[in-house]
Design a protein around this motif. Structure first.
Motif, PDB file in Angstrom:
ATOM      1  N   SER A   1      -0.952   4.083  13.388  1.00 34.60           N
ATOM      2  CA  SER A   1      -0.791   2.638  13.168  1.00 34.60           C
ATOM      3  C   SER A   1       0.657   2.262  12.935  1.00 34.60           C
ATOM      4  O   SER A   1       1.029   1.094  13.078  1.00 34.60           O
ATOM      5  CB  SER A   1      -1.618   2.210  11.946  1.00 34.60           C
ATOM      6  OG  SER A   1      -2.980   2.502  12.127  1.00 34.60           O
ATOM      7  N   VAL A   2       1.483   3.251  12.574  1.00 33.90           N
ATOM      8  CA  VAL A   2       2.872   2.982  12.205  1.00 33.90           C
ATOM      9  C   VAL A   2       3.839   3.356  13.317  1.00 33.90           C
ATOM     10  O   VAL A   2       4.850   2.676  13.536  1.00 33.90           O
ATOM     11  CB  VAL A   2       3.231   3.741  10.903  1.00 33.90           C
ATOM     12  CG1 VAL A   2       4.691   3.508  10.527  1.00 33.90           C
ATOM     13  CG2 VAL A   2       2.319   3.324   9.759  1.00 33.90           C
ATOM     14  N   GLU A   3       3.543   4.423  14.033  1.00 33.91           N
ATOM     15  CA  GLU A   3       4.489   4.951  15.026  1.00 33.91           C
ATOM     16  C   GLU A   3       4.916   3.901  16.043  1.00 33.91           C
ATOM     17  O   GLU A   3       6.113   3.773  16.356  1.00 33.91           O
ATOM     18  CB  GLU A   3       3.878   6.155  15.744  1.00 33.91           C
ATOM     19  CG  GLU A   3       3.911   7.415  14.920  1.00 33.91           C
ATOM     20  CD  GLU A   3       3.310   8.598  15.646  1.00 33.91           C
ATOM     21  OE1 GLU A   3       3.846   9.710  15.494  1.00 33.91           O
ATOM     22  OE2 GLU A   3       2.300   8.409  16.360  1.00 33.91           O
ATOM     23  N   GLY A   4       3.954   3.157  16.580  1.00 34.20           N
ATOM     24  CA  GLY A   4       4.292   2.151  17.582  1.00 34.20           C
ATOM     25  C   GLY A   4       5.192   1.063  17.031  1.00 34.20           C
ATOM     26  O   GLY A   4       6.095   0.573  17.722  1.00 34.20           O
ATOM     27  N   LEU A   5       4.967   0.685  15.775  1.00 33.81           N
ATOM     28  CA  LEU A   5       5.772  -0.375  15.156  1.00 33.81           C
ATOM     29  C   LEU A   5       7.225   0.063  14.953  1.00 33.81           C
ATOM     30  O   LEU A   5       8.139  -0.762  14.991  1.00 33.81           O
ATOM     31  CB  LEU A   5       5.158  -0.772  13.811  1.00 33.81           C
ATOM     32  CG  LEU A   5       3.758  -1.387  13.877  1.00 33.81           C
ATOM     33  CD1 LEU A   5       3.210  -1.621  12.474  1.00 33.81           C
ATOM     34  CD2 LEU A   5       3.776  -2.703  14.661  1.00 33.81           C
ATOM     35  N   LEU A   6       7.415   1.363  14.734  1.00 34.74           N
ATOM     36  CA  LEU A   6       8.777   1.866  14.534  1.00 34.74           C
ATOM     37  C   LEU A   6       9.613   1.816  15.809  1.00 34.74           C
ATOM     38  O   LEU A   6      10.833   1.977  15.769  1.00 34.74           O
ATOM     39  CB  LEU A   6       8.740   3.304  14.007  1.00 34.74           C
ATOM     40  CG  LEU A   6       8.357   3.456  12.526  1.00 34.74           C
ATOM     41  CD1 LEU A   6       8.156   4.917  12.178  1.00 34.74           C
ATOM     42  CD2 LEU A   6       9.417   2.832  11.627  1.00 34.74           C
TER      43      LEU A   6
ATOM     44  N   CYS B   1       0.830  -1.209   0.000  1.00 37.22           N
ATOM     45  CA  CYS B   1       0.000   0.000   0.000  1.00 37.22           C
ATOM     46  C   CYS B   1       0.867   1.263   0.000  1.00 37.22           C
ATOM     47  O   CYS B   1       1.691   1.470   0.893  1.00 37.22           O
ATOM     48  CB  CYS B   1      -0.918   0.009   1.225  1.00 37.22           C
ATOM     49  SG  CYS B   1      -1.999   1.454   1.312  1.00 37.22           S
ATOM     50  N   GLY B   2       0.657   2.114  -0.993  1.00 35.39           N
ATOM     51  CA  GLY B   2       1.456   3.328  -1.134  1.00 35.39           C
ATOM     52  C   GLY B   2       1.263   4.312   0.012  1.00 35.39           C
ATOM     53  O   GLY B   2       2.201   5.019   0.398  1.00 35.39           O
ATOM     54  N   ALA B   3       0.061   4.376   0.563  1.00 37.47           N
ATOM     55  CA  ALA B   3      -0.194   5.295   1.673  1.00 37.47           C
ATOM     56  C   ALA B   3       0.592   4.879   2.911  1.00 37.47           C
ATOM     57  O   ALA B   3       1.080   5.726   3.668  1.00 37.47           O
ATOM     58  CB  ALA B   3      -1.687   5.353   1.985  1.00 37.47           C
ATOM     59  N   ILE B   4       0.716   3.574   3.117  1.00 37.41           N
ATOM     60  CA  ILE B   4       1.508   3.075   4.245  1.00 37.41           C
ATOM     61  C   ILE B   4       2.985   3.395   4.024  1.00 37.41           C
ATOM     62  O   ILE B   4       3.682   3.863   4.933  1.00 37.41           O
ATOM     63  CB  ILE B   4       1.320   1.552   4.415  1.00 37.41           C
ATOM     64  CG1 ILE B   4      -0.148   1.210   4.707  1.00 37.41           C
ATOM     65  CG2 ILE B   4       2.230   1.028   5.518  1.00 37.41           C
ATOM     66  CD1 ILE B   4      -0.684   1.769   5.999  1.00 37.41           C
TER      67      ILE B   4
ATOM     68  N   LEU C   1       7.572   9.536   8.448  1.00 38.19           N
ATOM     69  CA  LEU C   1       8.007   9.441   9.838  1.00 38.19           C
ATOM     70  C   LEU C   1       9.525   9.335   9.953  1.00 38.19           C
ATOM     71  O   LEU C   1      10.114   9.776  10.944  1.00 38.19           O
ATOM     72  CB  LEU C   1       7.351   8.231  10.505  1.00 38.19           C
ATOM     73  CG  LEU C   1       5.845   8.371  10.782  1.00 38.19           C
ATOM     74  CD1 LEU C   1       5.270   7.053  11.265  1.00 38.19           C
ATOM     75  CD2 LEU C   1       5.595   9.470  11.797  1.00 38.19           C
ATOM     76  N   GLN C   2      10.146   8.749   8.952  1.00 42.17           N
ATOM     77  CA  GLN C   2      11.598   8.587   8.987  1.00 42.17           C
ATOM     78  C   GLN C   2      12.327   9.799   8.421  1.00 42.17           C
ATOM     79  O   GLN C   2      13.386  10.181   8.891  1.00 42.17           O
ATOM     80  CB  GLN C   2      11.998   7.324   8.218  1.00 42.17           C
ATOM     81  CG  GLN C   2      11.496   6.046   8.891  1.00 42.17           C
ATOM     82  CD  GLN C   2      11.826   4.806   8.104  1.00 42.17           C
ATOM     83  OE1 GLN C   2      11.925   4.827   6.879  1.00 42.17           O
ATOM     84  NE2 GLN C   2      11.975   3.678   8.795  1.00 42.17           N
ATOM     85  N   ARG C   3      11.707  10.430   7.391  1.00 39.03           N
ATOM     86  CA  ARG C   3      12.309  11.608   6.751  1.00 39.03           C
ATOM     87  C   ARG C   3      11.201  12.596   6.410  1.00 39.03           C
ATOM     88  O   ARG C   3      10.657  12.575   5.291  1.00 39.03           O
ATOM     89  CB  ARG C   3      13.048  11.214   5.472  1.00 39.03           C
ATOM     90  CG  ARG C   3      14.227  10.282   5.680  1.00 39.03           C
ATOM     91  CD  ARG C   3      14.962  10.040   4.360  1.00 39.03           C
ATOM     92  NE  ARG C   3      14.068   9.472   3.350  1.00 39.03           N
ATOM     93  CZ  ARG C   3      13.749   8.182   3.276  1.00 39.03           C
ATOM     94  NH1 ARG C   3      14.229   7.334   4.158  1.00 39.03           N
ATOM     95  NH2 ARG C   3      12.935   7.740   2.325  1.00 39.03           N
TER      96      ARG C   3
END
Length: 206
Positions: free
Chosen positions: A137-142, A106-109, A116-118
């Motif tokens: 949904s992504v921040e915690g996984l990072l 998924c491009g949005a993901i 978040l990284q850059r």
């Protein structure tokens, strides 16, 4: 009117037909029936899916005109207009199954992970509104070991984003909460595989 479980089985059967037809260029298309749909529609499911051109819900589930009420937005995110659209279809047509359909790659993901990284200074406010809804949904996984494995990170983030949208629909609307509690409305998550054509249901599917 279909019950949620009957509708879910119809989608599963349709996806199996779709997968079995891949590579068969002579497979017939469903006949259209626009005349009988002029006065009314009775969709068996509401599908909140991604705008990605490779994931057309009617084709993925082998359904025809009038069978699905489809809402598409990049990242299959849930904003007020999407909630309102689901409420409208569930209340007006009596549709009892809602599917939040994410997909692999998924491009949005990917855009959210990159942001978040850059962080991108030139990103438009409109695009940022999508990224900001995917961000939780992504921040915690990072913060986990997944940050060192991009492919695994994306896979988990796609599922987490679908689950977040499912929960938003289940608990972010009084109308939908009442339909779930009293009328058998079922909200489930699913992921379409670009690689195989298969849809896997989860989040609320036993």
């Amino acid at each position: 009117m279909f019950s949620a479980r009957e509708a879910l089985q119809r989608l599963r059967d349709g996806n199996r037909r779709f997968v079995s037809s891949l590579g068969n260029h002579e497979a017939p298309h469903k006949p259209s029936r626009p005349v009988e749909l002029v006065q009314e529609q009775n969709p068996l499911a509401i599908v909140l899916g991604c705008s990605d051109a490779r994931v057309p819900a009617e084709i993925v589930f082998d359904q025809g005109l009038g069978d699905l009420f489809v809402i598409r937005v990049a990242g299959n995110i849930v904003a007020p207009s999407q909630v309102g659209s689901v409420e409208f279809a569930a209340s007006r047509f009596g549709t009892r199954l809602v599917v939040v359909l994410g997909h692999t790659q998924c491009g949005a993901i990917l855009a959210t992970i990159e942001e978040l990284q850059r962080p991108a200074e030139s990103q438009s406010r409109n695009l940022r509104s999508i990224v900001d809804r995917v961000r939780p949904s992504v921040e915690g996984l990072l913060k986990t070991e997944l940050r060192s494995d991009v492919n695994a990170l994306v896979r988990h983030a796609i599922r987490a984003n679908v689950s977040a949208s499912v929960n938003h629909l289940r608990y972010g609307s009084e109308v939908l909460e009442q339909l779930i509690r009293n009328d058998g409305l079922l909200v489930v998550g699913a992921e379409y595989s670009l690689e195989t054509g298969r849809v896997e249901f989860f989040d609320g599917v036993e």
